[in-house]
Design a protein around this motif. Sequence first.
Motif, short mmCIF file in Angstrom:
data_model
loop_
_atom_site.label_atom_id
_atom_site.label_comp_id
_atom_site.label_asym_id
_atom_site.label_seq_id
_atom_site.Cartn_x
_atom_site.Cartn_y
_atom_site.Cartn_z
N GLY A 4 0.79 -1.23 0.00
CA GLY A 4 0.00 0.00 0.00
C GLY A 4 0.82 1.27 0.00
N LYS A 5 2.15 1.16 -0.06
CA LYS A 5 3.01 2.34 -0.01
C LYS A 5 3.86 2.48 -1.26
N GLY A 6 3.41 1.90 -2.37
CA GLY A 6 4.20 1.89 -3.59
C GLY A 6 3.83 2.99 -4.57
N ALA A 7 4.22 2.76 -5.83
CA ALA A 7 3.94 3.69 -6.92
C ALA A 7 4.03 2.92 -8.22
N GLU A 8 3.67 3.57 -9.31
CA GLU A 8 3.81 2.94 -10.62
C GLU A 8 5.27 2.59 -10.86
N ILE A 9 5.52 1.39 -11.41
CA ILE A 9 6.90 1.00 -11.67
C ILE A 9 7.31 1.44 -13.08
N ASP A 10 8.60 1.60 -13.26
CA ASP A 10 9.16 2.04 -14.53
C ASP A 10 9.43 0.80 -15.39
N LEU A 34 3.39 -7.22 -7.15
CA LEU A 34 3.31 -7.95 -8.41
C LEU A 34 3.89 -9.36 -8.27
N MET A 35 4.97 -9.47 -7.51
CA MET A 35 5.59 -10.77 -7.26
C MET A 35 4.60 -11.72 -6.59
N MET A 36 4.00 -11.29 -5.50
CA MET A 36 3.10 -12.16 -4.75
C MET A 36 1.82 -12.45 -5.52
N GLN A 37 1.34 -11.47 -6.25
CA GLN A 37 0.14 -11.67 -7.04
C GLN A 37 0.38 -12.69 -8.16
N GLU A 38 1.53 -12.61 -8.80
CA GLU A 38 1.82 -13.54 -9.89
C GLU A 38 2.08 -14.95 -9.37
N PHE A 39 2.77 -15.06 -8.24
CA PHE A 39 2.96 -16.39 -7.65
C PHE A 39 1.61 -17.01 -7.29
N GLY A 82 -0.43 -2.03 -9.84
CA GLY A 82 -0.04 -3.06 -10.79
C GLY A 82 -0.93 -3.13 -12.00
N SER A 83 -0.56 -4.02 -12.91
CA SER A 83 -1.34 -4.33 -14.10
C SER A 83 -0.87 -5.68 -14.61
#
Length: 335
Positions: free
Chosen positions: A195-201, A226-231, A314-315
Motif C-alpha cells: 500500500g506504499k508503492g507507486a507505478e513502476i518504470d 506484483l511478485m506475490m500476485q503472480e505467484f 499493478g497491471s
Amino acid sequence: MHRSSLRLLLSSLLVALIALFFYSTAGMPTLAAVRNANAAFNPSYKPIAIFVGGTSGIGQGIAEAFARHTRGAAHIVIVGRNRAAADAIIAQFPKPDNNKTQYTHEFVQCDVTLMNNVEAVTKDLLARMPKINFLVMSPGYMTMRGRDETEEGLDKKFAVHYYARWKFVNDLLPALRRAKEAGEDSKVLSVLAAGKGAEIDLDDLGLKKTFSAPKIAFQAPTYNDLMMQEFAARNPGITFIHAYPGAVRTSLMASSDSRWIRASSPLVLGLLYPFTTSLHETGEYMLHGLLNRKEGFWRVGSRAEDLGMKNYFGSEEARKRLWEHTVKATAVSSS
C-alpha cells in the motif's frame, strides 16, 4: 547551531513526519484479539517454518511469536547472516514438554544480497525438508547510497527487498506444494510496504538507468505486490501475502551504512515512540496476518487488517514484464 547538528535534527524530523503521515489505527483489531487468535493455532501436523531475515527486527518478532504459539513444537529455520544473534533467539524458544514431540530449531547462514548464496541455501533446504508450511521473508537494508551493485549486477537494497525474496519463493515452491498436497498450511509472507508503492518504470526494471533512493523506496513495494500476485496466480491453493508492518522499534537505522542515519536513530525513535510498536507486538500482528489468510493473494496492514487493493499500482502487463525480467536477473551461472 552547528551545521552537522542541524542536519541531524532536520533528517530526524523528516523521518518522523513521514512515519506520522502513514500512521493510522482506525478499524484495526486489538492486540488482545490478535493474541487470542494466534493462541488458537493448533495444527494437527508438525509445521515447518522458514524465516528469512529472522535474526533481528520484524523477522525476529514473527519467529518468536510463531515459536511461542506453537509452544516450540515445530521445525523452525532462521535464515540470516548473524549466527550469534540467531543462537540467542533460538535459545529462548519454548521447548515441548512431551519428550515424544520431535522439534528442530536451527540457523542457516546466508547473505541474501547474492543470488548464488540464496540458491545454495534453497537447494540445501529442499534436500532436507519434506515440505514447507510457512515461508516468511523480512530482510531489511537501510542506506543513503546511490546504486550499489553486487558482483551479480543487482543493487544491494533491491536484492534484499525484492530479488532474493522472489528467488526464495520460486526455488522453494516444490516444498510449499508438497505441504498443500498433504492438506496442510502452505503460506508465504513478504513483509515490506504493502500500500506504499507507486507505478513502476517498465522501461527501466531494476533501475539501472534511473536509480535514486526515493524511487527505489516506492518501486520495491509494487515489485512485491506484483511478485506475490503472480505467484498466487501460478500456484492455486497456496497463500501469498504482502504486508506493511508500520513503524516498528527495530535496530535497522542503527545498523545503517550511513553515519547520519545511525546518529539520528535514537532521536527518531524517541520522537516516534508513541506511534511505533515493539517487536513483540509486531510479531503478533504479522503472525496473525499469516495464519488467518486463506489461499490466494493478500495485502495486509500493520495490524493485520485486510488492505484489499488499496493504493495498488499493478497491471497484467507489469506483472508479466517484471516476472520475465526477474527470471533473468536472478539466474545463477552454473560456473
